[in-house]
Design a protein around this motif. Structure first.
Motif, PDB file in Angstrom:
ATOM      1  N   LYS A 133       0.847  -1.194   0.000  1.00  0.00           N
ATOM      2  CA  LYS A 133       0.000   0.000   0.000  1.00  0.00           C
ATOM      3  C   LYS A 133       0.887   1.250   0.000  1.00  0.00           C
ATOM      4  CE  LYS A 133      -4.158  -1.908   0.468  1.00  0.00           C
ATOM      5  NZ  LYS A 133      -5.246  -1.708  -0.500  1.00  0.00           N
ATOM      6  N   PRO A 134       0.624   2.234  -0.878  1.00  0.00           N
ATOM      7  CA  PRO A 134       1.511   3.411  -0.951  1.00  0.00           C
ATOM      8  C   PRO A 134       1.677   4.126   0.384  1.00  0.00           C
ATOM      9  CG  PRO A 134       0.029   3.346  -2.836  1.00  0.00           C
ATOM     10  CD  PRO A 134      -0.432   2.258  -1.904  1.00  0.00           C
ATOM     11  N   TRP A 135       0.561   4.356   1.104  1.00  0.00           N
ATOM     12  CA  TRP A 135       0.657   5.079   2.372  1.00  0.00           C
ATOM     13  C   TRP A 135       1.464   4.300   3.401  1.00  0.00           C
ATOM     14  CZ3 TRP A 135      -1.417   2.711   6.726  1.00  0.00           C
ATOM     15  CH2 TRP A 135      -2.331   1.665   6.494  1.00  0.00           C
ATOM     16  N   LEU A 136       1.358   2.965   3.356  1.00  0.00           N
ATOM     17  CA  LEU A 136       2.077   2.145   4.326  1.00  0.00           C
ATOM     18  C   LEU A 136       3.551   2.021   3.955  1.00  0.00           C
ATOM     19  CD1 LEU A 136       1.785   0.592   6.908  1.00  0.00           C
ATOM     20  CD2 LEU A 136       1.029  -1.400   5.611  1.00  0.00           C
ATOM     21  N   ALA A 137       3.853   2.004   2.658  1.00  0.00           N
ATOM     22  CA  ALA A 137       5.249   1.931   2.226  1.00  0.00           C
ATOM     23  C   ALA A 137       6.013   3.189   2.644  1.00  0.00           C
ATOM     24  CB  ALA A 137       5.308   1.745   0.705  1.00  0.00           C
ATOM     25  N   LEU A 305      -0.584  15.727  16.239  1.00  0.00           N
ATOM     26  CA  LEU A 305       0.716  16.156  15.722  1.00  0.00           C
ATOM     27  C   LEU A 305       1.086  15.404  14.450  1.00  0.00           C
ATOM     28  CD1 LEU A 305       3.397  17.682  15.967  1.00  0.00           C
ATOM     29  CD2 LEU A 305       4.201  15.880  17.521  1.00  0.00           C
ATOM     30  N   ARG A 306       0.892  14.106  14.456  1.00  0.00           N
ATOM     31  CA  ARG A 306       1.313  13.299  13.303  1.00  0.00           C
ATOM     32  C   ARG A 306       0.360  13.404  12.113  1.00  0.00           C
ATOM     33  NH1 ARG A 306       3.892  12.023  17.509  1.00  0.00           N
ATOM     34  NH2 ARG A 306       5.779  10.728  17.539  1.00  0.00           N
ATOM     35  N   THR A 307      -0.925  13.602  12.373  1.00  0.00           N
ATOM     36  CA  THR A 307      -1.859  13.775  11.256  1.00  0.00           C
ATOM     37  C   THR A 307      -1.739  15.169  10.637  1.00  0.00           C
ATOM     38  OG1 THR A 307      -3.599  14.286  12.886  1.00  0.00           O
ATOM     39  CG2 THR A 307      -3.526  12.049  12.010  1.00  0.00           C
ATOM     40  N   VAL A 308      -1.471  16.169  11.470  1.00  0.00           N
ATOM     41  CA  VAL A 308      -1.229  17.516  10.936  1.00  0.00           C
ATOM     42  C   VAL A 308       0.062  17.529  10.113  1.00  0.00           C
ATOM     43  CG1 VAL A 308      -0.638  19.891  11.562  1.00  0.00           C
ATOM     44  CG2 VAL A 308      -2.528  18.738  12.708  1.00  0.00           C
ATOM     45  N   GLY A 309       1.080  16.818  10.589  1.00  0.00           N
ATOM     46  CA  GLY A 309       2.333  16.725   9.845  1.00  0.00           C
ATOM     47  C   GLY A 309       2.156  16.116   8.472  1.00  0.00           C
ATOM     48  N   ALA A 310       1.157  15.225   8.332  1.00  0.00           N
ATOM     49  CA  ALA A 310       0.897  14.586   7.034  1.00  0.00           C
ATOM     50  C   ALA A 310       0.404  15.570   5.989  1.00  0.00           C
ATOM     51  CB  ALA A 310      -0.112  13.450   7.209  1.00  0.00           C
ATOM     52  N   LEU A 311       0.025  16.781   6.402  1.00  0.00           N
ATOM     53  CA  LEU A 311      -0.407  17.801   5.441  1.00  0.00           C
ATOM     54  C   LEU A 311       0.734  18.228   4.519  1.00  0.00           C
ATOM     55  CD1 LEU A 311      -2.634  20.054   7.731  1.00  0.00           C
ATOM     56  CD2 LEU A 311      -3.389  18.416   5.998  1.00  0.00           C
ATOM     57  N   ILE A 312       1.960  17.847   4.868  1.00  0.00           N
ATOM     58  CA  ILE A 312       3.103  18.102   3.991  1.00  0.00           C
ATOM     59  C   ILE A 312       2.868  17.458   2.623  1.00  0.00           C
ATOM     60  CG2 ILE A 312       5.556  17.539   3.652  1.00  0.00           C
ATOM     61  CD1 ILE A 312       5.880  17.819   6.683  1.00  0.00           C
ATOM     62  N   PHE A 313       2.100  16.357   2.629  1.00  0.00           N
ATOM     63  CA  PHE A 313       1.824  15.639   1.383  1.00  0.00           C
ATOM     64  C   PHE A 313       0.534  16.111   0.714  1.00  0.00           C
ATOM     65  CE2 PHE A 313       3.855  12.800   4.468  1.00  0.00           C
ATOM     66  CZ  PHE A 313       5.020  12.479   3.788  1.00  0.00           C
ATOM     67  N   ALA A 314       0.027  17.289   1.106  1.00  0.00           N
ATOM     68  CA  ALA A 314      -1.307  17.723   0.674  1.00  0.00           C
ATOM     69  C   ALA A 314      -1.473  17.750  -0.837  1.00  0.00           C
ATOM     70  CB  ALA A 314      -1.623  19.099   1.264  1.00  0.00           C
ATOM     71  N   ARG A 315      -0.460  18.208  -1.565  1.00  0.00           N
ATOM     72  CA  ARG A 315      -0.600  18.356  -3.009  1.00  0.00           C
ATOM     73  C   ARG A 315      -0.463  17.030  -3.759  1.00  0.00           C
ATOM     74  NH1 ARG A 315       2.896  23.833  -4.506  1.00  0.00           N
ATOM     75  NH2 ARG A 315       1.688  25.291  -3.222  1.00  0.00           N
ATOM     76  N   PRO A 318      -3.931  11.997  -1.762  1.00  0.00           N
ATOM     77  CA  PRO A 318      -5.346  12.220  -1.426  1.00  0.00           C
ATOM     78  C   PRO A 318      -5.555  12.275   0.090  1.00  0.00           C
ATOM     79  CG  PRO A 318      -5.107  10.493  -3.075  1.00  0.00           C
ATOM     80  CD  PRO A 318      -3.733  10.787  -2.563  1.00  0.00           C
ATOM     81  N   PRO A 319      -6.632  12.932   0.549  1.00  0.00           N
ATOM     82  CA  PRO A 319      -6.889  13.067   1.998  1.00  0.00           C
ATOM     83  C   PRO A 319      -6.927  11.729   2.736  1.00  0.00           C
ATOM     84  CG  PRO A 319      -8.323  14.529   0.760  1.00  0.00           C
ATOM     85  CD  PRO A 319      -7.614  13.683  -0.254  1.00  0.00           C
ATOM     86  N   LYS A 320      -7.533  10.718   2.124  1.00  0.00           N
ATOM     87  CA  LYS A 320      -7.632   9.417   2.786  1.00  0.00           C
ATOM     88  C   LYS A 320      -6.247   8.822   3.029  1.00  0.00           C
ATOM     89  CE  LYS A 320      -9.555   4.760   2.238  1.00  0.00           C
ATOM     90  NZ  LYS A 320     -10.403   3.879   1.404  1.00  0.00           N
ATOM     91  N   ALA A 323      -4.461  10.702   5.818  1.00  0.00           N
ATOM     92  CA  ALA A 323      -4.971  10.328   7.140  1.00  0.00           C
ATOM     93  C   ALA A 323      -4.403   8.980   7.576  1.00  0.00           C
ATOM     94  CB  ALA A 323      -6.494  10.287   7.117  1.00  0.00           C
ATOM     95  N   LEU A 324      -4.387   8.024   6.657  1.00  0.00           N
ATOM     96  CA  LEU A 324      -3.853   6.699   6.984  1.00  0.00           C
ATOM     97  C   LEU A 324      -2.368   6.784   7.325  1.00  0.00           C
ATOM     98  CD1 LEU A 324      -5.643   4.578   4.233  1.00  0.00           C
ATOM     99  CD2 LEU A 324      -6.040   4.446   6.694  1.00  0.00           C
ATOM    100  N   PHE A 325      -1.625   7.593   6.588  1.00  0.00           N
ATOM    101  CA  PHE A 325      -0.199   7.777   6.857  1.00  0.00           C
ATOM    102  C   PHE A 325       0.010   8.361   8.255  1.00  0.00           C
ATOM    103  CE2 PHE A 325       3.429  10.679   6.942  1.00  0.00           C
ATOM    104  CZ  PHE A 325       4.464   9.842   6.571  1.00  0.00           C
ATOM    105  N   GLY A 326      -0.725   9.432   8.575  1.00  0.00           N
ATOM    106  CA  GLY A 326      -0.564  10.081   9.871  1.00  0.00           C
ATOM    107  C   GLY A 326      -0.941   9.172  11.026  1.00  0.00           C
ATOM    108  N   PHE A 327      -2.063   8.460  10.889  1.00  0.00           N
ATOM    109  CA  PHE A 327      -2.492   7.569  11.966  1.00  0.00           C
ATOM    110  C   PHE A 327      -1.526   6.404  12.141  1.00  0.00           C
ATOM    111  CE2 PHE A 327      -6.749   9.548  11.648  1.00  0.00           C
ATOM    112  CZ  PHE A 327      -7.040   9.657  12.991  1.00  0.00           C
TER     113      PHE A 327
END
Length: 380
Positions: A133-137, A305-315, A318-320, A323-327
Motif C-alpha cells: 500500500k503506498p501510504w504504508l510503504a 501532531l502526526r496527522t497535521v504533519g501529514a499535510l506536507i503531502f497535501a498536493r 489524497p486526503p484518505k 490520514a492513513l499515513f498520519g495515523f
C-alpha cells in the motif's frame, strides 16, 4: 511458588491473547498488556527477578525484530521524492518536539518523548493491509528512519540520566560514536566481501538446510551484540536494532527469515515483555482521574501532531491516504514504554506520569488501529 504461578499465568496469556485480539479486532500487544494488568491486579503476577529479566530479553528481541524491517541498501535506493517527503515530515516532527522541549523542565526527555517513532505496530498493519500500500510503504520508510533516531535519543537520554554532565557522559557518548563508526565500517566491509565472494552469503545462510544455520547465525549475532552493549555500557536496544538491520541488509535472499524469527519472538519472548508491562499497573493508577486525563492528552497530542504533519503531502496525496499515513505513525508503543521506563528509573518522571504513558501507549494502539480499520473499510 511465585515462579510457578507466574509460569502458569504466562502460559495462559501467551495462548489466549491472539484469540481475544481476533474477537476484539485489536493488535495482540494491547491485549497482552491488558491481560498482564488483569492478572497483576489479581495478585497472580508478583515481583520476580526472573520474570523481569525475561521481559527485558523480550524487549531487546523486539528491537532486534524491528531492525529487521530495515534494509539499508533498499533505503539508499529509495526514490528521491519519497526521501524528501519523509525527511520533511521528520523535520516538522522534530521542530515541534524542540518547541515543546523549550518550555519544559526536562527538555531532552520531552524532546525524546514527543518525537518517538516506532515501526513495531507498522508490521501488524503490513500483515493486515499489505506492505505494498503506498501510504504504508512511505510510513514504513519514515518510521524506520524515525525509529533509528528515537533509539539513538533514548541511548543518549539513558547516558545523561545515569551520569549527568561530565566526563562519564562524554566517555559514554564516545563509546556510542565509536560503535556507530565500527558498524558503518563493518557494513561497508561486508558489502565489499559479499561483492567479491557472492556465494558467501548463501554459504552462511543456505536457502535450504537441515541445521537451521540462518536462525543460529541470527541469534548468535543478537547475543553477541547484547554482550558487546553490556560491556560498553551502551543501551542494549540500540545494538539489537543494528543487529537486526544487518541481517535484513545482507541476507535478503532468506525471504522467510523475518517470519521465522518473528514467530519465535512474537510467540514467546515478546508477549512476556508486554504482559510484564501490564502487570506493573496498579488499581490506584487505573482509578486516578488525573492519570487517565494525562494519558488521553498524550494520545490526543500524538495523533494530532502526526496527522497535521501529514499535510506536507497535501498536493501529492489524497486526503484518505494522508490520514492513513498520519495515523499509522501515531502508535510508538514499544519505544514509548521504553522511554517511560527509563524516565521512571532515572527519577525524571513520577510514577503517576509513568502509568499515564503506559496507558497512553495502549490507548494509542487501540484507537489508531480501530480508526485505520474504519477508514480502510470506507469507500474512497
Amino acid at each position: 511458588m511465585n515462579e510457578l504461578i507466574i509460569l502458569f499465568v504466562l502460559a495462559f496469556c501467551i495462548f489466549i491473547s491472539p484469540f481475544l485480539a481476533r474477537l476484539a479486532r485489536l493488535p495482540v500487544a494491547p491485549v497482552e498488556i491488558a491481560l498482564g494488568a488483569f492478572f497483576g491486579l489479581a495478585g497472580l503476577l508478583p515481583e520476580s527477578e526472573l520474570f523481569s529479566l525475561t521481559a527485558k530479553l523480550g524487549f531487546y528481541y523486539l528491537m532486534f525484530l524491528a531492525g529487521m524491517h530495515i534494509d539499508w541498501r533498499e533505503l539508499v535506493a529509495t526514490p528521491r521524492p519519497t526521501i524528501l517527503f519523509a525527511a520533511s515530515y521528520l523535520a516538522f516532527l522534530y521542530v515541534v518536539s524542540g518547541i515543546c522541549a523549550a518550555f519544559s523542565h526536562n527538555p531532552f526527555f520531552v524532546f525524546t518523548l514527543v518525537s518517538l517513532m516506532s515501526v513495531g505496530m507498522l508490521g501488524t498493519l503490513a500483515k493486515d493491509y499489505g506492505a505494498s500500500k503506498p501510504w504504508l510503504a512511505v510510513a514504513m520508510l519514515t518510521g524506520c528512519a524515525g525509529e533509528a533516531v528515537s533509539i539513538v535519543l533514548i541511548t543518549f537520554a539513558e547516558a545523561y540520566v545515569k551520569f549527568g554532565l561530565g566526563a562519564r557522559l562524554a566517555i559514554n557518548i564516545a563509546y556510542l560514536a565509536a560503535f556507530v563508526l565500527f558498524c558503518v565500517l563493518v557494513f561497508k566491509g561486508v558489502e565489499v566481501l559479499f561483492w567479491w565472494f557472492p556465494k558467501l552469503a548463501r554459504t552462511l545462510m543456505p536457502q535450504y538446510d537441515k541445521e537451521e544455520k540462518d536462525i543460529r547465525l541470527s541469534l548468535a549475532l543478537f547475543l553477541a551484540v547484547v554482550a558487546a552493549m553490556l560491556w560498553l555500557g551502551i543501551e542494549i536496544a540500540f545494538g539489537a536494532f543494528v543487529a537486526g538491520s544487518f541481517i535484513a541488509t545482507f541476507f535478503s535472499h532468506k525471504a522467510d527469515l523475518n517470519r521465522r524469527l518473528g514467530s519465535f519472538g512474537f510467540g514467546f519472548l515478546v508477549p512476556i515483555f508486554f504482559v510484564f508491562v501490564g502487570s506493573r499497573l496498579t488499581w490506584a493508577a487505573l482509578s486516578d482521574f488525573d492519570i487517565l486525563k494525562l494519558a488521553f492528552l498524550v494520545v490526543a497530542f500524538t495523533i494530532i501532531l502526526r496527522t497535521v504533519g501529514a499535510l506536507i503531502f497535501a498536493r501529492e496525496v489524497p486526503p484518505k491516504e494522508r490520514a492513513l499515513f498520519g495515523f499509522s505513525l501515531s502508535m510508538p508503543l514499544t519505544l514509548l514504554i521504553a522511554a517511560a521506563t527509563l524516565g521512571l528509573e532515572a527519577a525524571v518522571i513520577e510514577q503517576n506520569t509513568y502509568f499515564a504513558l503506559i496507558l497512553a501507549s495502549v490507548f494509542e494502539a487501540v484507537i489508531v488501529t480501530s480508526t485505520i480499520n474504519f477508514i480502510c473499510l470506507r469507500k474512497s
